[in-house]
Design a protein around this motif. Structure first.
Motif, PDB file in Angstrom:
ATOM      1  N   ARG A 159      -3.326  -1.400   0.058  1.00 39.96           N
ATOM      2  CA  ARG A 159      -2.675  -1.379   1.341  1.00 39.96           C
ATOM      3  C   ARG A 159      -3.382  -1.782   2.442  1.00 39.96           C
ATOM      4  O   ARG A 159      -3.252  -2.340   3.448  1.00 39.96           O
ATOM      5  CB  ARG A 159      -2.185   0.155   1.656  1.00 39.96           C
ATOM      6  CG  ARG A 159      -0.967   0.393   0.528  1.00 39.96           C
ATOM      7  CD  ARG A 159      -0.639   1.828   0.513  1.00 39.96           C
ATOM      8  NE  ARG A 159       0.299   2.007  -0.289  1.00 39.96           N
ATOM      9  CZ  ARG A 159       0.811   3.450  -0.823  1.00 39.96           C
ATOM     10  NH1 ARG A 159      -0.129   4.604  -0.448  1.00 39.96           N
ATOM     11  NH2 ARG A 159       1.942   3.601  -1.393  1.00 39.96           N
ATOM     12  N   ARG A 160      -4.688  -1.239   2.410  1.00 38.66           N
ATOM     13  CA  ARG A 160      -5.538  -1.544   3.934  1.00 38.66           C
ATOM     14  C   ARG A 160      -5.709  -3.285   4.013  1.00 38.66           C
ATOM     15  O   ARG A 160      -5.828  -3.674   4.986  1.00 38.66           O
ATOM     16  CB  ARG A 160      -7.028  -0.737   3.641  1.00 38.66           C
ATOM     17  CG  ARG A 160      -7.969  -1.075   4.765  1.00 38.66           C
ATOM     18  CD  ARG A 160      -9.398  -0.515   4.669  1.00 38.66           C
ATOM     19  NE  ARG A 160     -10.041  -1.150   3.444  1.00 38.66           N
ATOM     20  CZ  ARG A 160     -10.564  -2.231   3.565  1.00 38.66           C
ATOM     21  NH1 ARG A 160     -10.605  -2.874   4.891  1.00 38.66           N
ATOM     22  NH2 ARG A 160     -11.551  -2.890   2.643  1.00 38.66           N
ATOM     23  N   LEU A 161      -6.097  -3.925   2.627  1.00 41.92           N
ATOM     24  CA  LEU A 161      -6.611  -5.384   2.621  1.00 41.92           C
ATOM     25  C   LEU A 161      -5.221  -6.073   3.152  1.00 41.92           C
ATOM     26  O   LEU A 161      -5.223  -6.931   3.876  1.00 41.92           O
ATOM     27  CB  LEU A 161      -6.751  -5.536   1.403  1.00 41.92           C
ATOM     28  CG  LEU A 161      -8.211  -5.213   0.870  1.00 41.92           C
ATOM     29  CD1 LEU A 161      -8.337  -5.664  -0.879  1.00 41.92           C
ATOM     30  CD2 LEU A 161      -9.343  -5.935   1.694  1.00 41.92           C
ATOM     31  N   GLU A 180      -4.435   2.666  -1.722  1.00 49.16           N
ATOM     32  CA  GLU A 180      -4.795   2.664  -0.459  1.00 49.16           C
ATOM     33  C   GLU A 180      -5.720   1.633  -0.061  1.00 49.16           C
ATOM     34  O   GLU A 180      -5.648   1.078   0.942  1.00 49.16           O
ATOM     35  CB  GLU A 180      -5.546   3.983  -0.162  1.00 49.16           C
ATOM     36  CG  GLU A 180      -4.633   5.187  -0.424  1.00 49.16           C
ATOM     37  CD  GLU A 180      -3.453   5.163   0.732  1.00 49.16           C
ATOM     38  OE1 GLU A 180      -3.454   4.386   1.522  1.00 49.16           O
ATOM     39  OE2 GLU A 180      -2.340   5.790   0.399  1.00 49.16           O
ATOM     40  N   GLU A 181      -6.575   0.900  -0.742  1.00 47.78           N
ATOM     41  CA  GLU A 181      -7.382  -0.061  -0.656  1.00 47.78           C
ATOM     42  C   GLU A 181      -6.484  -1.454  -0.709  1.00 47.78           C
ATOM     43  O   GLU A 181      -6.675  -2.071   0.325  1.00 47.78           O
ATOM     44  CB  GLU A 181      -8.528  -0.334  -1.637  1.00 47.78           C
ATOM     45  CG  GLU A 181      -9.472  -1.678  -1.734  1.00 47.78           C
ATOM     46  CD  GLU A 181     -10.248  -1.486  -0.556  1.00 47.78           C
ATOM     47  OE1 GLU A 181     -10.246  -0.586   0.145  1.00 47.78           O
ATOM     48  OE2 GLU A 181     -11.037  -2.763  -0.216  1.00 47.78           O
ATOM     49  N   TRP A 228      -8.524 -11.516  -4.104  1.00 50.61           N
ATOM     50  CA  TRP A 228      -8.255  -9.755  -4.468  1.00 50.61           C
ATOM     51  C   TRP A 228      -8.355  -9.654  -5.844  1.00 50.61           C
ATOM     52  O   TRP A 228      -7.951 -10.400  -6.633  1.00 50.61           O
ATOM     53  CB  TRP A 228      -6.918  -9.240  -3.878  1.00 50.61           C
ATOM     54  CG  TRP A 228      -6.940  -7.821  -4.180  1.00 50.61           C
ATOM     55  CD1 TRP A 228      -7.793  -6.815  -3.776  1.00 50.61           C
ATOM     56  CD2 TRP A 228      -5.866  -7.214  -5.135  1.00 50.61           C
ATOM     57  NE1 TRP A 228      -7.150  -5.553  -4.092  1.00 50.61           N
ATOM     58  CE2 TRP A 228      -6.167  -5.924  -4.986  1.00 50.61           C
ATOM     59  CE3 TRP A 228      -4.556  -7.557  -5.548  1.00 50.61           C
ATOM     60  CZ2 TRP A 228      -5.273  -4.919  -5.714  1.00 50.61           C
ATOM     61  CZ3 TRP A 228      -4.025  -6.663  -6.306  1.00 50.61           C
ATOM     62  CH2 TRP A 228      -4.194  -5.466  -6.233  1.00 50.61           C
ATOM     63  N   PRO A 261      -2.753  10.991   0.979  1.00 50.01           N
ATOM     64  CA  PRO A 261      -2.963   9.361   0.491  1.00 50.01           C
ATOM     65  C   PRO A 261      -2.619   9.244  -0.785  1.00 50.01           C
ATOM     66  O   PRO A 261      -2.890   9.935  -1.505  1.00 50.01           O
ATOM     67  CB  PRO A 261      -4.373   9.056   0.928  1.00 50.01           C
ATOM     68  CG  PRO A 261      -5.005  10.508   0.671  1.00 50.01           C
ATOM     69  CD  PRO A 261      -3.986  11.629   0.980  1.00 50.01           C
ATOM     70  N   LYS A 271       4.991  -9.016   7.469  1.00 54.39           N
ATOM     71  CA  LYS A 271       3.638  -9.717   6.952  1.00 54.39           C
ATOM     72  C   LYS A 271       3.955 -10.998   6.420  1.00 54.39           C
ATOM     73  O   LYS A 271       4.963 -11.193   5.557  1.00 54.39           O
ATOM     74  CB  LYS A 271       2.987  -8.846   5.906  1.00 54.39           C
ATOM     75  CG  LYS A 271       1.542  -9.517   5.477  1.00 54.39           C
ATOM     76  CD  LYS A 271       0.628  -9.121   6.560  1.00 54.39           C
ATOM     77  CE  LYS A 271       0.284  -7.929   6.978  1.00 54.39           C
ATOM     78  NZ  LYS A 271      -0.789  -7.774   7.989  1.00 54.39           N
ATOM     79  N   ARG A 315      -2.611  -4.690   5.103  1.00 56.45           N
ATOM     80  CA  ARG A 315      -2.558  -4.679   6.529  1.00 56.45           C
ATOM     81  C   ARG A 315      -3.558  -5.471   7.545  1.00 56.45           C
ATOM     82  O   ARG A 315      -3.233  -6.065   8.626  1.00 56.45           O
ATOM     83  CB  ARG A 315      -2.743  -3.045   7.063  1.00 56.45           C
ATOM     84  CG  ARG A 315      -1.721  -2.054   6.619  1.00 56.45           C
ATOM     85  CD  ARG A 315      -1.811  -0.703   7.107  1.00 56.45           C
ATOM     86  NE  ARG A 315      -1.031   0.316   6.485  1.00 56.45           N
ATOM     87  CZ  ARG A 315       0.417   0.491   6.615  1.00 56.45           C
ATOM     88  NH1 ARG A 315       0.854  -0.384   7.793  1.00 56.45           N
ATOM     89  NH2 ARG A 315       0.991   0.878   5.914  1.00 56.45           N
ATOM     90  N   GLU A 316      -4.735  -5.386   6.934  1.00 59.69           N
ATOM     91  CA  GLU A 316      -5.567  -6.227   7.861  1.00 59.69           C
ATOM     92  C   GLU A 316      -5.737  -7.769   7.844  1.00 59.69           C
ATOM     93  O   GLU A 316      -6.265  -8.497   8.597  1.00 59.69           O
ATOM     94  CB  GLU A 316      -7.244  -5.857   7.363  1.00 59.69           C
ATOM     95  CG  GLU A 316      -7.360  -4.493   7.725  1.00 59.69           C
ATOM     96  CD  GLU A 316      -8.831  -3.840   7.411  1.00 59.69           C
ATOM     97  OE1 GLU A 316      -9.610  -4.369   6.767  1.00 59.69           O
ATOM     98  OE2 GLU A 316      -9.041  -2.531   7.698  1.00 59.69           O
ATOM     99  N   ASN A 376       5.918  -0.023   5.230  1.00 56.17           N
ATOM    100  CA  ASN A 376       4.942  -0.457   4.303  1.00 56.17           C
ATOM    101  C   ASN A 376       4.191  -1.481   4.818  1.00 56.17           C
ATOM    102  O   ASN A 376       4.507  -2.212   5.748  1.00 56.17           O
ATOM    103  CB  ASN A 376       5.871  -0.818   2.892  1.00 56.17           C
ATOM    104  CG  ASN A 376       6.370  -2.358   2.792  1.00 56.17           C
ATOM    105  OD1 ASN A 376       5.727  -3.228   2.709  1.00 56.17           O
ATOM    106  ND2 ASN A 376       7.595  -2.196   2.979  1.00 56.17           N
ATOM    107  N   ALA A 377       2.924  -1.750   4.093  1.00 58.56           N
ATOM    108  CA  ALA A 377       1.894  -2.836   4.568  1.00 58.56           C
ATOM    109  C   ALA A 377       2.442  -4.200   4.702  1.00 58.56           C
ATOM    110  O   ALA A 377       2.200  -4.756   5.479  1.00 58.56           O
ATOM    111  CB  ALA A 377       0.777  -2.570   3.669  1.00 58.56           C
TER     112      ALA A 377
END
Lengths: 184, 178
Positions: free
Chosen positions: A62-64, A59-60, A36, A53, A105, A66-67, A100-101
């Motif tokens: 958080r998306r990374l 948000e990017e 990243w 949002p 994890k 989460r995925e 949270n993301a």
């Protein structure tokens, strides 16, 4: 399996970022390490901006997260603790706390420093922060002291012991992502 | 005057299922200067010829703050994602109104022996004609033996959260038709 790699240093010639490039090289088949590079774009956390949002850069991130199946951190140590930019990004990522993301994890934390101790205090504090956020903190540990001496003239990792340490830390993270047995 | 009749003093025979509306399962742990407590709403218990078995779904822990609940469900505490259920099984013994259950509790994938102690009432017929047994049980476990090691120092340096956690079950169990 996809691992998001996050360096706590913004410096172009960062030792920690070099370690994560080496980690990408050491990843076994089936494990993809994505480095990243958005840390510098994360704005300072401001509760007034903490709406849904959030800022696009946040948000990017958080998306990374989460995925990703897991997140691998390499951090320097500033004044015995986690660099402000990295902590700031985690403060954003931790919102809202309950969902949270990073919750559940799997994460691994290593560190490196110019001095002898290899950022052990920053790594410990980073693990504490991630645990509070609800992450699954693995016991992976690697403290790379005198980091610049472990790199070649091109800034690439040139130390077999550190490479082995990276593989071991990644193995610990992968094992946490794919547990042998999950209770019913 | 009680509406319950036919008090008995032996180990109840047959199968009794917990009436969960009239039962509660929870925990208490010293925190800072007071006691922090919580309950679970999704649980079951069965008493069959003196063998008590029960389970509780960790995600049904009821707390007054969603962030605190999320912290308790996280890997630092119960790790509800990987270990969603607490289970218990043991054998009941009775001395008058005194009940003891020797058994094992499994929490966060770790099984330890425990002794539950408390009281027993019944079997007795209630005001609807159902035969009930009442069990009030508790035990103290060391949470660190179940991989729950979180703490935070108070200004004095003492840990904020005790390791000794009291687990409590107040059960009313109803006899099942043979």
């Amino acid at each position: 399996m996809r691992i998001l790699a996050i360096s706590g240093s913004l410096r172009r010639a960062s030792n920690n970022t070099a370690l994560l490039r080496a980690l990408r090289e050491e990843a076994p088949e089936g494990v993809e390490v994505e480095l990243w590079d958005g840390l510098k774009q994360i704005p300072p956390y401001d509760g007034d901006d903490d709406v849904v949002p959030g800022p696009a850069e946040v948000e990017e991130l958080r998306r990374l997260v989460r995925e990703a199946d897991g997140v691998f951190f390499a951090t320097p140590e500033y004044n015995s603790s986690v660099p402000g930019a990295l902590k700031n990004a985690l403060d954003w990522a931790s919102r809202p706390l309950a969902t949270n993301a990073f919750r559940n994890k799997p994460v691994a934390v290593i560190g490196s420093s110019a001095g002898a101790f290899g950022a052990v205090w920053a790594a410990a504090e980073l693990r504490k922060v991630l645990g509070t956020m609800g992450a699954r903190v693995t016991p992976a540990e690697l403290a790379v002291g005198h980091a610049a001496e472990k790199l070649d003239e091109h800034g690439n990792l040139a130390d077999d012991d550190v490479r082995q340490g990276l593989r071991d830390a990644l193995d610990a993270l992968v094992a946490e992502i794919a547990p042998v047995e999950v209770a019913a | 005057m009680s509406t319950i009749e036919q008090q008995q003093t032996g180990i109840p025979t047959g199968t009794f299922l917990a009436d969960t509306v009239h039962s509660s399962v929870g925990f208490e742990v010293p925190y800072a200067v007071a006691t922090f407590s919580g309950t679970v709403t999704d649980f079951d218990a069965t008493l069959t010829d003196g063998r008590l078995e029960g389970s509780a779904r960790i995600e049904s822990i009821q707390l007054k703050d969603e962030n605190l609940q999320a912290h308790l469900l996280s890997p630092e505490f119960f790790d509800a994602e990987r270990h969603p259920v607490l289970t218990f099984a043991g054998e009941l013994s009775r001395d008058g109104d005194t009940a003891t259950v020797e058994g094992e509790i499994t929490l966060k994938g770790i099984t330890r022996p425990v002794t539950l102690e408390g009281t027993i009432a019944g079997p007795a017929v209630d005001h609807f004609g159902k035969t009930r047994v009442g069990l009030t049980l508790e035990t103290v476990v060391d949470r660190t033996q179940f991989d729950m090691n979180w703490n935070m120092p108070l200004p004095t340096g003492e840990p904020a959260l005790a390791n000794e956690v009291t687990l409590k079950a107040d059960l009313t169990l109803v006899a099942q038709e043979a």
